[in-house]
Scaffold this active site. Structure first.
Site, PDB file in Angstrom:
ATOM      1  N   THR A 284       0.875  -1.184   0.000  1.00  0.00           N
ATOM      2  CA  THR A 284       0.000   0.000   0.000  1.00  0.00           C
ATOM      3  C   THR A 284       0.904   1.224   0.000  1.00  0.00           C
ATOM      4  O   THR A 284       2.052   1.159   0.432  1.00  0.00           O
ATOM      5  CB  THR A 284      -0.890   0.038   1.250  1.00  0.00           C
ATOM      6  OG1 THR A 284      -0.030   0.105   2.388  1.00  0.00           O
ATOM      7  CG2 THR A 284      -1.771  -1.183   1.351  1.00  0.00           C
TER       8      THR A 284
ATOM      9  N   GLU B 293      -5.779  -4.176  -0.089  1.00  0.00           N
ATOM     10  CA  GLU B 293      -5.922  -5.313   0.832  1.00  0.00           C
ATOM     11  C   GLU B 293      -7.042  -6.262   0.413  1.00  0.00           C
ATOM     12  O   GLU B 293      -7.211  -7.336   0.970  1.00  0.00           O
ATOM     13  CB  GLU B 293      -6.227  -4.796   2.251  1.00  0.00           C
ATOM     14  CG  GLU B 293      -5.043  -4.132   2.959  1.00  0.00           C
ATOM     15  CD  GLU B 293      -4.912  -2.644   2.654  1.00  0.00           C
ATOM     16  OE1 GLU B 293      -5.434  -2.189   1.616  1.00  0.00           O
ATOM     17  OE2 GLU B 293      -4.260  -1.937   3.444  1.00  0.00           O
TER      18      GLU B 293
ATOM     19  N   LYS C 168     -13.904  17.194  11.914  1.00  0.00           N
ATOM     20  CA  LYS C 168     -14.677  17.258  13.149  1.00  0.00           C
ATOM     21  C   LYS C 168     -14.860  18.718  13.548  1.00  0.00           C
ATOM     22  O   LYS C 168     -13.915  19.382  13.952  1.00  0.00           O
ATOM     23  CB  LYS C 168     -13.961  16.493  14.260  1.00  0.00           C
ATOM     24  CG  LYS C 168     -14.844  16.354  15.479  1.00  0.00           C
ATOM     25  CD  LYS C 168     -14.356  15.309  16.436  1.00  0.00           C
ATOM     26  CE  LYS C 168     -15.469  14.950  17.389  1.00  0.00           C
ATOM     27  NZ  LYS C 168     -15.072  14.047  18.434  1.00  0.00           N
TER      28      LYS C 168
ATOM     29  N   TRP D 197     -19.505  15.677  12.642  1.00  0.00           N
ATOM     30  CA  TRP D 197     -18.605  15.226  11.578  1.00  0.00           C
ATOM     31  C   TRP D 197     -19.057  15.796  10.233  1.00  0.00           C
ATOM     32  O   TRP D 197     -20.242  15.780   9.917  1.00  0.00           O
ATOM     33  CB  TRP D 197     -18.601  13.698  11.484  1.00  0.00           C
ATOM     34  CG  TRP D 197     -18.035  13.025  12.690  1.00  0.00           C
ATOM     35  CD1 TRP D 197     -18.732  12.412  13.696  1.00  0.00           C
ATOM     36  CD2 TRP D 197     -16.659  12.900  13.044  1.00  0.00           C
ATOM     37  NE1 TRP D 197     -17.873  11.913  14.637  1.00  0.00           N
ATOM     38  CE2 TRP D 197     -16.591  12.196  14.273  1.00  0.00           C
ATOM     39  CE3 TRP D 197     -15.458  13.313  12.444  1.00  0.00           C
ATOM     40  CZ2 TRP D 197     -15.386  11.894  14.902  1.00  0.00           C
ATOM     41  CZ3 TRP D 197     -14.260  13.016  13.084  1.00  0.00           C
ATOM     42  CH2 TRP D 197     -14.228  12.311  14.291  1.00  0.00           C
TER      43      TRP D 197
HETATM   44  P1  ADP Z   1      -3.761   3.684  -1.577  1.00  0.00           P
HETATM   45  O1  ADP Z   1      -3.915   4.175  -0.159  1.00  0.00           O
HETATM   46  O2  ADP Z   1      -2.469   3.118  -1.897  1.00  0.00           O
HETATM   47  O3  ADP Z   1      -4.384   4.576  -2.594  1.00  0.00           O
HETATM   48  P2  ADP Z   1      -5.883   1.822  -2.036  1.00  0.00           P
HETATM   49  O4  ADP Z   1      -6.035   1.958  -3.467  1.00  0.00           O
HETATM   50  O5  ADP Z   1      -5.932   0.483  -1.445  1.00  0.00           O
HETATM   51  O6  ADP Z   1      -4.559   2.361  -1.567  1.00  0.00           O
HETATM   52  O7  ADP Z   1      -6.916   2.798  -1.356  1.00  0.00           O
HETATM   53  C1  ADP Z   1      -8.097   2.325  -0.831  1.00  0.00           C
HETATM   54  C2  ADP Z   1      -8.909   3.465  -0.307  1.00  0.00           C
HETATM   55  O8  ADP Z   1      -9.315   4.324  -1.371  1.00  0.00           O
HETATM   56  C3  ADP Z   1     -10.201   3.022   0.317  1.00  0.00           C
HETATM   57  O9  ADP Z   1     -10.012   2.635   1.658  1.00  0.00           O
HETATM   58  C4  ADP Z   1     -11.049   4.277   0.203  1.00  0.00           C
HETATM   59  O10 ADP Z   1     -10.780   5.200   1.236  1.00  0.00           O
HETATM   60  C5  ADP Z   1     -10.586   4.875  -1.081  1.00  0.00           C
HETATM   61  N1  ADP Z   1     -11.512   4.544  -2.168  1.00  0.00           N
HETATM   62  C6  ADP Z   1     -11.368   3.609  -3.123  1.00  0.00           C
HETATM   63  N2  ADP Z   1     -12.410   3.626  -3.965  1.00  0.00           N
HETATM   64  C7  ADP Z   1     -13.259   4.591  -3.535  1.00  0.00           C
HETATM   65  C8  ADP Z   1     -14.529   5.096  -3.969  1.00  0.00           C
HETATM   66  N3  ADP Z   1     -15.132   4.635  -5.046  1.00  0.00           N
HETATM   67  N4  ADP Z   1     -15.098   6.083  -3.245  1.00  0.00           N
HETATM   68  C9  ADP Z   1     -14.491   6.578  -2.149  1.00  0.00           C
HETATM   69  N5  ADP Z   1     -13.305   6.155  -1.698  1.00  0.00           N
HETATM   70  C10 ADP Z   1     -12.689   5.181  -2.377  1.00  0.00           C
END
Ligand code: ADP
Length: 542
Positions: free
Chosen positions: A184, A328, A439, A444
């Site tokens: 990640t 993940e 916040k 929120w």
């Molecule tokens: P990185 O942190 O490396 O970008 P990821 O691609 O695994 O890693 O990121 C996942 C995160 O991206 C999710 O936990 C979420 O917060 C955000 N995310 C992914 N797709 C969406 C979506 N369609 N809408 C809102 N948030 C999203």
């Protein structure tokens, strides 16, 4: 009583063998780093992957070895995607947009034995190489394009393949064997490794292929702008060969004009990528006054797709699938696929449904919980942290016991760090990443909601809403925006937001910038923005 079916392991190489048998003539078309377009069929890809498998073994690489790739989306990267796990080794896709420090950390943490790199990354790797004394390097090009390099123990990809026959049988091993490794981006702390298995890759590929059956089909072309180095290109690397969908690969050319030209020339039916990529394509579509030839479906995810973008595509006749997931989770968790009845809803209702993150994918269970870990109802109102469970969801981080313990709850579910509600029909609505929520005076504020509203104003091309510290309210929202034209109508933007948000949700300040900082995965980096504006004086404090 146990069932009496054959205990055959699920293997990544099965996908390639199947594509070779069933879809031998289907093409993978790549815009190359060297320049020009390269075409090969799945049959040729399978043959070359077998040669590559022999070449890997000849280099002394084998079962369990981590083999890094530092490459764009292209045919050679796809060959590695199959040959490396095919021999029982682990394909460690590295994100070239990470900092040098993170790359050194990752490579050493993974203990990569070899690194395959595109020509683009030779200068970068030359600088990092002193940190990896025992590494073997393979430059993913042919002899004619091999550069002068200070790297030692270096090979040419095409020479390695040319020296091998394709006489190779993919070996058998347990389906829980590791197949892929992806870190990640680690916006805070060190990156963490997610170790996919053959079983999880095959199940996830099957799920993606079946879920996206409108978009992934024999005779159709798919453009994954989402990189192979980012969580299996959302499963497209497996789902496309599995379903016989032709792949169009953009290489390093990811700007709006290049993506438009490639889609137009190759008749791409479906394209997948993060919202920032589609902002670029949309600008190009506006400029040219038309969509690329044959373009009908877009998959958008990685961060929240604004409703205005979804509306924009749908107005052009391009159907939007808004998906959510995480590295993940292999990574797809939910998909915005509507039932035929929902497709006929009035436009505003349809866009509202498509603006959610969609419904759960097959084999993904969702739960939302309050701060004490109690389950909350799926009533579309209760909002809590989202947890997930399933056979292609990580059970822990690679060689990182502390992070693993934090990630998995007592019931064995993975905590996503996202805050969400789930409607009775199963639509997931992500309010925010927990760390991006604002916040204010005990309430929120969802940065995603405010951004969504702001993006609906024509003078805003892109934006992010962040928390800025406030002496009375703790935090207040500030809108950081890129203007769509000179002298944006700030009063008009305020009025637009006032009509759509409660007073306390309104940004205290609107700041225009030329560009928004992006993370290594192409998302707006709110962490960078929060740091940059930590001392920002809000108008009512001044
Ligand atoms: P990185 O942190 O490396 O970008 P990821 O691609 O695994 O890693 O990121 C996942 C995160 O991206 C999710 O936990 C979420 O917060 C955000 N995310 C992914 N797709 C969406 C979506 N369609 N809408 C809102 N948030 C999203």
């Amino acid at each position: 009583m146990r069932g009496m079916m054959m205990d055959r392991p699920l293997k990544v190489s099965d996908i390639l063998t199947y594509a070779e048998d069933m879809h031998p003539g289907t093409e993978i078309i790549s815009s190359t780093v060297e320049g020009g377009i390269h075409r090969e069929t799945y049959a040729q890809m399978a043959e070359r992957a077998r040669k590559l498998a022999r070449a890997l073994l000849a280099l002394g690489l084998d079962n369990g070895d981590r083999i890094a790739t530092l490459a764009w989306n292209g045919y050679r990267h796809m060959e590695l995607y199959y040959a490396v796990p095919g021999i029982g080794a682990i394909c460690h896709t590295m994100n070239p947009r990470l900092s040098a420090e993170q790359m050194i950390y990752i490579t050493n943490h993974a203990q990569d034995k070899a690194m395959f790199l595109d020509l683009t990354f030779v200068p970068l790797v030359e600088k990092l190489a002193p940190q990896f004394p025992d590494m073997a390097y393979v430059i993913m090009t042919d002899a004619a394009h091999m550069p002068q390099t200070s790297l030692s123990n270096v090979h040419c990809y095409e020479d390695l393949l040319a020296a091998q026959s394709d006489d190779f049988d993919w070996p058998e091993f347990d389906e829980t064997t590791a197949a892929g490794l992806c870190y990640t981006s680690g916006t805070t702390g060190n990156p963490k490794g997610v170790l996919y298995s053959h079983r999880s890759q095959v199940l996830h590929g099957l799920m993606a292929g079946i879920s996206l059956q409108n978009a992934l089909r024999v005779g159709k072309r798919l453009l994954p702008v989402v990189p192979l180095f980012h969580a299996n290109a959302w499963g497209m690397a497996h789902a496309a060969p599995l379903t016989g969908t032709s792949l169009v690969m953009p290489g390093p050319h990811l700007d709006g004009a290049s993506v438009f030209d490639l889609m137009d020339a190759e008749g791409v039916f479906c394209a997948a990528g993060v919202p920032t990529v589609w902002l670029g394509l949309m600008a190009e579509i506006k400029k040219r006054g038309r969509i690329p030839k044959g373009f009908a479906e877009v998959i958008v995810g990685g961060s929240a797709a604004p409703s205005s973008m979804i509306q924009g595509f749908e107005d052009l006749g391009v159907s939007v699938c808004h998906a959510w997931g995480m590295t993940e989770m292999s990574p797809v968790g939910t998909l915005g696929i509507l039932t035929p009845e929902m497709e006929t809803l009035p436009a505003a209702e349809k866009i509202a449904l498509k603006s959610t993150q969609g419904r759960r994918a097959f084999l993904v269970d969702l739960k939302i919980v309050d701060e004490a870990g109690n389950r909350l109802p799926h009533d579309g109102i209760a909002t809590g942290e989202l947890f997930v469970r399933g056979p292609f969801i990580m059970s822990g981080y690679y060689n990182n016991a502390a992070a693993s313990a934090d990630a998995i709850d007592a019931e064995g579910w993975f905590g996503t760090g996202d805050v969400a509600s789930i409607s009775p029909e199963g639509f997931l609505n992500i309010t925010d990443r927990a760390k991006d929520l604002i916040k204010s005076g005990g309430e929120w504020i969802s940065s995603i909601d405010v951004e969504n509203m702001a993006m609906g104003h024509p003078d805003i091309a892109n934006c992010a809403v962040i928390a800025v510290p406030h002496p009375k309210w703790d935090e207040r929202p500030v809108l950081i925006a890129v203007a769509a034209r000179e002298n944006p109508d700030i009063a008009g933007i305020r009025a637009h937001l006032e009509a759509r948000l409660a007073k306390w949700q309104l940004p205290d300040d609107i700041i225009f910038v030329d560009d928004l900082p992006l993370t290594a995965t192409g998302k707006v980096s709110k962490l960078t923005l929060r740091q940059a504006y930590a001392d920002h004086i809000l108008p009512d404090e001044g």
